[in-house]
Structures are given as structure tokens and as C-alpha cells.
Design a protein around this motif. Structure first.
Motif, PDB file in Angstrom:
ATOM      1  N   SER A  77       0.834  -1.207   0.000  1.00 30.22           N
ATOM      2  CA  SER A  77       0.000   0.000   0.000  1.00 30.22           C
ATOM      3  C   SER A  77       0.871   1.261   0.000  1.00 30.22           C
ATOM      4  O   SER A  77       0.512   2.280  -0.591  1.00 30.22           O
ATOM      5  CB  SER A  77      -0.987   0.011   1.171  1.00 30.22           C
ATOM      6  OG  SER A  77      -0.306   0.076   2.393  1.00 30.22           O
ATOM      7  N   HIS A  78       2.047   1.180   0.619  1.00 27.35           N
ATOM      8  CA  HIS A  78       2.964   2.321   0.612  1.00 27.35           C
ATOM      9  C   HIS A  78       3.478   2.558  -0.812  1.00 27.35           C
ATOM     10  O   HIS A  78       3.574   3.706  -1.264  1.00 27.35           O
ATOM     11  CB  HIS A  78       4.123   2.075   1.579  1.00 27.35           C
ATOM     12  CG  HIS A  78       4.769   3.338   2.058  1.00 27.35           C
ATOM     13  ND1 HIS A  78       4.308   4.049   3.137  1.00 27.35           N
ATOM     14  CD2 HIS A  78       5.834   4.034   1.591  1.00 27.35           C
ATOM     15  CE1 HIS A  78       5.063   5.126   3.319  1.00 27.35           C
ATOM     16  NE2 HIS A  78       6.005   5.133   2.386  1.00 27.35           N
ATOM     17  N   VAL A  80       1.915   1.837  -3.563  1.00 24.87           N
ATOM     18  CA  VAL A  80       0.805   2.404  -4.333  1.00 24.87           C
ATOM     19  C   VAL A  80       0.703   3.908  -4.067  1.00 24.87           C
ATOM     20  O   VAL A  80       0.533   4.701  -5.000  1.00 24.87           O
ATOM     21  CB  VAL A  80      -0.536   1.685  -4.019  1.00 24.87           C
ATOM     22  CG1 VAL A  80      -1.722   2.439  -4.586  1.00 24.87           C
ATOM     23  CG2 VAL A  80      -0.499   0.255  -4.548  1.00 24.87           C
ATOM     24  N   SER A  81       0.839   4.318  -2.802  1.00 23.17           N
ATOM     25  CA  SER A  81       0.757   5.751  -2.501  1.00 23.17           C
ATOM     26  C   SER A  81       1.916   6.500  -3.155  1.00 23.17           C
ATOM     27  O   SER A  81       1.735   7.599  -3.683  1.00 23.17           O
ATOM     28  CB  SER A  81       0.711   6.017  -0.994  1.00 23.17           C
ATOM     29  OG  SER A  81       1.958   5.870  -0.389  1.00 23.17           O
ATOM     30  N   HIS A  82       3.115   5.894  -3.182  1.00 25.59           N
ATOM     31  CA  HIS A  82       4.252   6.506  -3.867  1.00 25.59           C
ATOM     32  C   HIS A  82       3.958   6.655  -5.354  1.00 25.59           C
ATOM     33  O   HIS A  82       4.222   7.701  -5.939  1.00 25.59           O
ATOM     34  CB  HIS A  82       5.518   5.660  -3.692  1.00 25.59           C
ATOM     35  CG  HIS A  82       6.212   5.870  -2.395  1.00 25.59           C
ATOM     36  ND1 HIS A  82       7.370   5.200  -2.077  1.00 25.59           N
ATOM     37  CD2 HIS A  82       5.940   6.664  -1.330  1.00 25.59           C
ATOM     38  CE1 HIS A  82       7.779   5.577  -0.869  1.00 25.59           C
ATOM     39  NE2 HIS A  82       6.919   6.456  -0.394  1.00 25.59           N
ATOM     40  N   GLN A  83       3.428   5.590  -5.961  1.00 25.74           N
ATOM     41  CA  GLN A  83       3.157   5.633  -7.394  1.00 25.74           C
ATOM     42  C   GLN A  83       2.131   6.718  -7.726  1.00 25.74           C
ATOM     43  O   GLN A  83       2.306   7.473  -8.675  1.00 25.74           O
ATOM     44  CB  GLN A  83       2.660   4.261  -7.885  1.00 25.74           C
ATOM     45  CG  GLN A  83       2.550   4.157  -9.383  1.00 25.74           C
ATOM     46  CD  GLN A  83       3.863   4.489 -10.090  1.00 25.74           C
ATOM     47  OE1 GLN A  83       4.907   3.926  -9.780  1.00 25.74           O
ATOM     48  NE2 GLN A  83       3.828   5.414 -11.026  1.00 25.74           N
ATOM     49  N   ASP A  84       1.086   6.801  -6.920  1.00 28.70           N
ATOM     50  CA  ASP A  84       0.060   7.827  -7.136  1.00 28.70           C
ATOM     51  C   ASP A  84       0.655   9.228  -7.023  1.00 28.70           C
ATOM     52  O   ASP A  84       0.380  10.099  -7.848  1.00 28.70           O
ATOM     53  CB  ASP A  84      -1.087   7.683  -6.124  1.00 28.70           C
ATOM     54  CG  ASP A  84      -1.932   6.439  -6.358  1.00 28.70           C
ATOM     55  OD1 ASP A  84      -1.804   5.808  -7.434  1.00 28.70           O
ATOM     56  OD2 ASP A  84      -2.717   6.096  -5.463  1.00 28.70           O
ATOM     57  N   LEU A  85       1.451   9.433  -5.994  1.00 29.85           N
ATOM     58  CA  LEU A  85       2.063  10.746  -5.785  1.00 29.85           C
ATOM     59  C   LEU A  85       3.043  11.089  -6.902  1.00 29.85           C
ATOM     60  O   LEU A  85       3.034  12.209  -7.413  1.00 29.85           O
ATOM     61  CB  LEU A  85       2.769  10.787  -4.430  1.00 29.85           C
ATOM     62  CG  LEU A  85       1.844  10.774  -3.222  1.00 29.85           C
ATOM     63  CD1 LEU A  85       2.615  10.414  -1.965  1.00 29.85           C
ATOM     64  CD2 LEU A  85       1.156  12.115  -3.052  1.00 29.85           C
ATOM     65  N   TRP A 115       1.169  17.310   0.315  1.00 29.34           N
ATOM     66  CA  TRP A 115       1.656  15.960   0.091  1.00 29.34           C
ATOM     67  C   TRP A 115       2.853  15.665   0.986  1.00 29.34           C
ATOM     68  O   TRP A 115       2.883  14.661   1.696  1.00 29.34           O
ATOM     69  CB  TRP A 115       2.050  15.755  -1.377  1.00 29.34           C
ATOM     70  CG  TRP A 115       3.015  14.629  -1.507  1.00 29.34           C
ATOM     71  CD1 TRP A 115       2.804  13.319  -1.199  1.00 29.34           C
ATOM     72  CD2 TRP A 115       4.392  14.725  -1.870  1.00 29.34           C
ATOM     73  NE1 TRP A 115       3.966  12.592  -1.363  1.00 29.34           N
ATOM     74  CE2 TRP A 115       4.937  13.429  -1.789  1.00 29.34           C
ATOM     75  CE3 TRP A 115       5.204  15.782  -2.289  1.00 29.34           C
ATOM     76  CZ2 TRP A 115       6.267  13.176  -2.101  1.00 29.34           C
ATOM     77  CZ3 TRP A 115       6.525  15.515  -2.595  1.00 29.34           C
ATOM     78  CH2 TRP A 115       7.041  14.222  -2.491  1.00 29.34           C
ATOM     79  N   GLU A 118       1.909  15.737   4.864  1.00 35.82           N
ATOM     80  CA  GLU A 118       0.957  14.669   5.200  1.00 35.82           C
ATOM     81  C   GLU A 118       1.582  13.284   5.021  1.00 35.82           C
ATOM     82  O   GLU A 118       1.420  12.412   5.861  1.00 35.82           O
ATOM     83  CB  GLU A 118      -0.307  14.764   4.334  1.00 35.82           C
ATOM     84  CG  GLU A 118      -1.155  15.974   4.614  1.00 35.82           C
ATOM     85  CD  GLU A 118      -1.827  15.915   5.970  1.00 35.82           C
ATOM     86  OE1 GLU A 118      -2.441  14.874   6.285  1.00 35.82           O
ATOM     87  OE2 GLU A 118      -1.720  16.901   6.714  1.00 35.82           O
ATOM     88  N   HIS A 119       2.263  13.084   3.901  1.00 26.33           N
ATOM     89  CA  HIS A 119       2.842  11.768   3.612  1.00 26.33           C
ATOM     90  C   HIS A 119       3.881  11.398   4.674  1.00 26.33           C
ATOM     91  O   HIS A 119       3.885  10.273   5.177  1.00 26.33           O
ATOM     92  CB  HIS A 119       3.465  11.739   2.213  1.00 26.33           C
ATOM     93  CG  HIS A 119       4.014  10.400   1.843  1.00 26.33           C
ATOM     94  ND1 HIS A 119       3.214   9.339   1.464  1.00 26.33           N
ATOM     95  CD2 HIS A 119       5.284   9.927   1.828  1.00 26.33           C
ATOM     96  CE1 HIS A 119       3.972   8.277   1.224  1.00 26.33           C
ATOM     97  NE2 HIS A 119       5.227   8.612   1.433  1.00 26.33           N
ATOM     98  N   SER A 123       1.915   8.450   6.495  1.00 28.00           N
ATOM     99  CA  SER A 123       2.382   7.209   5.868  1.00 28.00           C
ATOM    100  C   SER A 123       3.778   6.795   6.316  1.00 28.00           C
ATOM    101  O   SER A 123       4.007   5.640   6.653  1.00 28.00           O
ATOM    102  CB  SER A 123       2.382   7.341   4.341  1.00 28.00           C
ATOM    103  OG  SER A 123       1.091   7.599   3.873  1.00 28.00           O
TER     104      SER A 123
END
Length: 134
Positions: A77-78, A80-85, A115, A118-119, A123
Motif C-alpha cells: 500500500s505504501h 501504491v501511494s508513492h506511485q500515485d504521488l 503531500w 501529510e505523507h 504514511s
């Protein structure tokens, strides 16, 4: 000129290369903000933004390698969040480069500031308990 983002111990993960990367990202976003504040040329802002977007990729690669090494259970999931960002940062950079009027510098800075803070605070702090002492 006051800083847009201020680094504090709250952002420390305890992994030296990651903390150094985060500090460099703060500096890059602050440099972008300074460029915005003095109403720098679009090309200079675009160059700074491009450097930032490349550094984001380098940082994410380093962080992901560290997370794999520590056996972080929420790695997927981490990632995925990196890829989205990363995708959003690259899209903004490309859009700004091709048509600076298509997206405001203020919008870019707001996204980057939110970003980054928050990240890191949410995260990234989730993996801190999994850091193995040396």
C-alpha cells in the motif's frame, strides 16, 4: 522571505538517508515557493519543478528499498501511494512545462506542501516502529 515549509524533528524517521532525502525535498519545495514569491520566469519555475520531480523518484526508490529491507508489512500500500504521488507530480511538471497557464503555481505549491507534510507525518511514520536497530 519566510520559508513555505519548515523542517522539524516531527518529520524524523530515524533512517538517516530517508531523513536527508525528506530535508532535500523540503528545500526543493521551498525553492519553488521562493521562485513563485518573486514571480520568477516560467522556465525557471519549470526547471526547479522538474528537478524536484526527478528527486521524488530517487527518494521513493531509496525509501522502498529500505522498507523492503526492514520487512515492512504494509509495503504494497505504501508503494501504491508513492506511485500515485509520483504520477501526480510528473503530470503537474509536464503540464506546467507545456503550458504554464494551465495550472497555477499556487495550486502546485499547495499540492506539494500538503503531500510532503501529510505523507511524512502519516504514511512514513507508520513504518518507524519496524525500523531495526543497527
Amino acid at each position: 522571505m519566510s520559508k513555505f515549509l519548515n523542517w522539524s524533528d516531527d518529520y524524523e524517521t530515524g533512517i538517516k538517508p530517508i531523513d536527508e532525502d525528506h530535508q532535500k525535498l523540503f528545500k526543493a519545495v521551498n525553492d519553488l515557493h521562493d521562485s513563485y514569491e518573486i514571480n520568477d520566469a516560467n522556465s525557471h519555475f519549470a526547471d526547479l519543478f522538474e528537478m524536484l520531480s526527478k528527486y521524488v523518484d530517487e527518494h521513493f526508490a531509496r525509501e522502498e528499498e529500505a522498507l523492503r529491507g526492514m520487512g515492512y508489512p504494509r509495503l504494497e500500500s505504501h508503494l501504491v501511494s508513492h506511485q500515485d504521488l509520483a504520477t501526480t507530480v510528473h503530470e503537474y511538471a509536464k503540464l506546467y512545462r507545456s503550458d504554464p497557464s494551465a495550472v497555477s503555481r499556487k495550486e502546485i505549491l499547495k499540492f506539494l506542501g500538503n503531500w510532503l507534510t501529510e505523507h511524512i507525518l502519516k504514511s512514513d511514520m507508520d513504518y518507524v516502529p519496524y525500523i531495526k536497530p543497527d
